[in-house]
Write an enzyme that holds these catalytic residues in place. Structure first.
Site, mmCIF file in Angstrom:
data_model
loop_
_atom_site.group_PDB
_atom_site.id
_atom_site.type_symbol
_atom_site.label_atom_id
_atom_site.label_comp_id
_atom_site.label_asym_id
_atom_site.label_seq_id
_atom_site.Cartn_x
_atom_site.Cartn_y
_atom_site.Cartn_z
ATOM 1 N N ASP A 196 -8.782 17.745 2.811
ATOM 2 C CA ASP A 196 -7.981 18.664 1.850
ATOM 3 C C ASP A 196 -9.176 19.832 1.273
ATOM 4 O O ASP A 196 -9.963 19.422 0.933
ATOM 5 C CB ASP A 196 -7.544 17.869 0.789
ATOM 6 C CG ASP A 196 -6.866 18.557 -0.409
ATOM 7 O OD1 ASP A 196 -5.593 19.063 -0.010
ATOM 8 O OD2 ASP A 196 -7.473 19.463 -1.053
ATOM 9 N N TYR A 212 -11.916 27.059 -2.618
ATOM 10 C CA TYR A 212 -13.187 26.352 -2.555
ATOM 11 C C TYR A 212 -14.407 26.966 -1.683
ATOM 12 O O TYR A 212 -15.492 26.651 -1.722
ATOM 13 C CB TYR A 212 -12.916 24.885 -1.943
ATOM 14 C CG TYR A 212 -11.881 23.996 -2.370
ATOM 15 C CD1 TYR A 212 -11.328 24.298 -3.806
ATOM 16 C CD2 TYR A 212 -11.246 23.049 -1.715
ATOM 17 C CE1 TYR A 212 -10.420 23.689 -4.213
ATOM 18 C CE2 TYR A 212 -10.288 22.109 -2.402
ATOM 19 C CZ TYR A 212 -9.769 22.352 -3.719
ATOM 20 O OH TYR A 212 -8.899 21.899 -4.198
ATOM 21 N N LYS A 263 -5.016 25.584 1.214
ATOM 22 C CA LYS A 263 -4.063 26.222 0.076
ATOM 23 C C LYS A 263 -4.140 27.664 -0.308
ATOM 24 O O LYS A 263 -5.317 28.185 0.022
ATOM 25 C CB LYS A 263 -4.342 25.522 -1.210
ATOM 26 C CG LYS A 263 -4.541 23.845 -1.291
ATOM 27 C CD LYS A 263 -4.831 23.103 -2.352
ATOM 28 C CE LYS A 263 -5.287 21.858 -2.356
ATOM 29 N NZ LYS A 263 -6.713 21.646 -2.019
ATOM 30 N N HIS A 309 -1.163 27.017 -4.197
ATOM 31 C CA HIS A 309 -2.107 26.386 -5.026
ATOM 32 C C HIS A 309 -1.763 26.085 -6.457
ATOM 33 O O HIS A 309 -1.821 25.187 -7.068
ATOM 34 C CB HIS A 309 -3.615 27.026 -5.093
ATOM 35 C CG HIS A 309 -4.811 26.184 -5.144
ATOM 36 N ND1 HIS A 309 -5.937 26.259 -4.495
ATOM 37 C CD2 HIS A 309 -4.926 24.875 -5.933
ATOM 38 C CE1 HIS A 309 -6.619 25.417 -4.884
ATOM 39 N NE2 HIS A 309 -6.287 24.616 -5.638
HETATM 40 N N1 LIG Z 1 -4.761 21.267 -6.117
HETATM 41 C C1 LIG Z 1 -5.600 21.326 -6.971
HETATM 42 O O1 LIG Z 1 -5.478 22.197 -8.188
HETATM 43 C C2 LIG Z 1 -6.622 20.490 -6.968
HETATM 44 C C3 LIG Z 1 -7.620 20.375 -8.222
HETATM 45 C C4 LIG Z 1 -8.653 19.488 -7.971
HETATM 46 C C5 LIG Z 1 -8.901 18.955 -6.834
HETATM 47 N N2 LIG Z 1 -8.163 18.998 -5.951
HETATM 48 C C6 LIG Z 1 -8.634 18.064 -4.525
HETATM 49 O O2 LIG Z 1 -8.688 16.770 -4.996
HETATM 50 C C7 LIG Z 1 -9.838 16.250 -4.399
HETATM 51 C C8 LIG Z 1 -10.382 15.249 -5.392
HETATM 52 O O3 LIG Z 1 -10.338 15.649 -6.563
HETATM 53 P P1 LIG Z 1 -12.007 15.879 -7.324
HETATM 54 O O4 LIG Z 1 -12.920 16.222 -6.525
HETATM 55 O O5 LIG Z 1 -11.486 16.637 -8.583
HETATM 56 O O6 LIG Z 1 -12.230 14.459 -7.898
HETATM 57 P P2 LIG Z 1 -12.286 13.082 -7.646
HETATM 58 O O7 LIG Z 1 -12.117 12.705 -6.070
HETATM 59 O O8 LIG Z 1 -11.434 11.968 -8.339
HETATM 60 O O9 LIG Z 1 -13.695 12.422 -7.882
HETATM 61 C C9 LIG Z 1 -14.907 12.973 -7.237
HETATM 62 C C10 LIG Z 1 -16.116 12.643 -8.148
HETATM 63 O O10 LIG Z 1 -16.396 11.277 -8.124
HETATM 64 C C11 LIG Z 1 -17.498 10.869 -7.619
HETATM 65 N N3 LIG Z 1 -17.267 9.476 -6.753
HETATM 66 C C12 LIG Z 1 -16.363 9.656 -5.721
HETATM 67 N N4 LIG Z 1 -16.328 8.540 -5.202
HETATM 68 C C13 LIG Z 1 -17.132 7.799 -6.059
HETATM 69 C C14 LIG Z 1 -17.154 6.138 -5.994
HETATM 70 N N5 LIG Z 1 -16.964 5.386 -5.116
HETATM 71 N N6 LIG Z 1 -18.003 5.577 -7.193
HETATM 72 C C15 LIG Z 1 -18.568 6.493 -7.856
HETATM 73 N N7 LIG Z 1 -18.287 7.839 -8.124
HETATM 74 C C16 LIG Z 1 -17.524 8.593 -6.901
HETATM 75 C C17 LIG Z 1 -18.026 11.983 -6.814
HETATM 76 O O11 LIG Z 1 -19.187 11.964 -6.777
HETATM 77 P P3 LIG Z 1 -20.085 12.322 -5.651
HETATM 78 O O12 LIG Z 1 -19.357 13.622 -4.701
HETATM 79 O O13 LIG Z 1 -21.423 13.063 -6.025
HETATM 80 O O14 LIG Z 1 -20.386 11.055 -4.580
HETATM 81 C C18 LIG Z 1 -17.200 13.094 -7.477
HETATM 82 O O15 LIG Z 1 -18.382 13.359 -8.587
HETATM 83 C C19 LIG Z 1 -10.694 17.698 -4.571
HETATM 84 O O16 LIG Z 1 -11.838 17.327 -3.728
HETATM 85 C C20 LIG Z 1 -9.680 18.698 -3.912
HETATM 86 O O17 LIG Z 1 -9.582 18.319 -2.538
HETATM 87 C C21 LIG Z 1 -6.999 19.741 -5.845
#
Ligand SMILES: NC(=O)c1ccc[n+]([C@@H]2O[C@H](COP(=O)([O-])OP(=O)(O)OC[C@H]3O[C@@H](n4cnc5c(N)ncnc54)[C@H](OP(=O)(O)O)[C@@H]3O)[C@@H](O)[C@H]2O)c1
Length: 288
Positions: A46, A51, A79, A119
């Site tokens: 994704d 990004y 997106k 988005h």
């Molecule tokens: N559509 C939208 O508006 C929107 C908005 C936000 C996000 N998104 C999508 O959703 C995806 C995921 O959301 P997100 O990146 O906001 O947050 P997330 O996946 O909930 O959390 C990512 C964070 O958690 C850490 N992490 C990951 N696995 C872990 C584990 N097993 N143990 C401890 N810490 C861990 C990562 O650190 P490290 O990377 O340092 O390991 C990073 O800091 C995004 O990458 C994006 O593709 C979409």
């Protein structure tokens, strides 16, 4: 990977229930991160135009395809950044969508996308998302994208689309984690055949992963809290796209088969909900 369950969308396409998100990963770091994810077994990625890592993501995808991964086994989402600096109405708005799509596809190095999302709804600018959606329908009719969906849409915008568009959105990608479980929106999705995809499924890796009730469940199953939270998403029928640039976590987040949360676990997880978002309220969010 056969161990990753899939969700069948309302257009018949199948999406892996666990994917890999790359928000906040710089372009150059996206290549090793996506490479590590594909090597670990993820088959769904994704990204988004905003990004600014579609090229880096695409480089890892190209590499995987050259290395023998079949295109039909990879699921790629990006997106449209329907920013406030552009007029998305009328013919010129629709042409802009088609141009943005082509630019994303070129950066990803693909000739067909699996899923394209609007988005943000930006409802303070009226219903320009309806006009954007017409271009999305054209992209789907032309075979340039298999499925079309939205992100951060509320029931009001979804209802307009369901009532007025020819193609119903396949999926709505929204903030969703145990603190903010989106119970009502999920029920609306279920009623209308729209799949739910969770962004920030791990609560961005912050307090949620240290939540005492979740730590207790993790200890009970001999798993990490991240694995418990991802298991909860899967058992809820939600598609989750955790992000990590840490190879051990990338693997850990995929290793969520082989245990089952019971009714007591699910009740304890439901009890941690605060109703508070980490990200902005999409009904008010209007970045450029
Ligand atoms: N559509 C939208 O508006 C929107 C908005 C936000 C996000 N998104 C999508 O959703 C995806 C995921 O959301 P997100 O990146 O906001 O947050 P997330 O996946 O909930 O959390 C990512 C964070 O958690 C850490 N992490 C990951 N696995 C872990 C584990 N097993 N143990 C401890 N810490 C861990 C990562 O650190 P490290 O990377 O340092 O390991 C990073 O800091 C995004 O990458 C994006 O593709 C979409």
């Amino acid at each position: 990977m056969s161990s990753i369950p899939t969700v069948t969308l309302n257009d018949g396409a199948q999406i892996p229930q666990l994917g890999f998100g790359v928000w906040q990963v710089p372009d150059a770091e996206a290549t090793p991160a996506v490479r590590a994810a594909i090597e670990a077994g993820y088959r769904s990625i994704d990204t988004a135009a905003i990004y600014e890592n579609e090229a880096g993501t695409g480089a890892a995808i190209t590499e995987a395809l050259a290395g023998g991964v079949a295109r039909e086994d990879l699921y790629v989402t990006t997106k449209l950044w329907n920013s406030g600096t552009r007029d998305w109405s009328g013919e010129q708005g629709r042409d802009a969508v088609l141009r943005e799509f082509d630019a994303s596809l070129a950066k990803l190095g693909l000739d067909q996308l699996d899923l394209y999302l609007i988005h943000w709804p930006r409802p303070m600018h009226g219903d320009s998302y309806l006009n954007i959606w017409k271009a999305f329908e054209q992209l789907k009719a032309d075979g340039k994208v298999k499925s079309i969906g939205v992100s951060n849409f509320g029931t009001e915008q979804l209802t307009r689309l369901l009532d007025e568009a020819s193609v119903a959105p396949a999926l709505n990608q929204v903030e969703l984690h145990p603190y903010f479980p989106q119970t009502e929106l999920r029920a609306f999705h279920a009623e209308h055949g729209i799949a739910t995809e969770a962004w920030s499924p791990l609560g961005q890796g912050k307090e949620l992963l240290a939540e005492p009730a979740l730590v207790k469940i993790a200890e009970k199953h001999g798993r990490t809290v991240a694995q418990v939270v991802l298991r909860w998403h899967l058992q809820s029928g939600v598609i989750a796209i955790p992000k990590s640039v840490t190879p051990s976590r990338i693997r850990e987040n995929l290793d969520v088969a082989g245990f089952e949360l019971d009714a007591e676990d699910l009740a304890a997880i439901a009890a941690v909900a605060t109703g508070k978002r980490i990200g902005p309220d999409p009904q008010e969010f209007d970045w450029n």
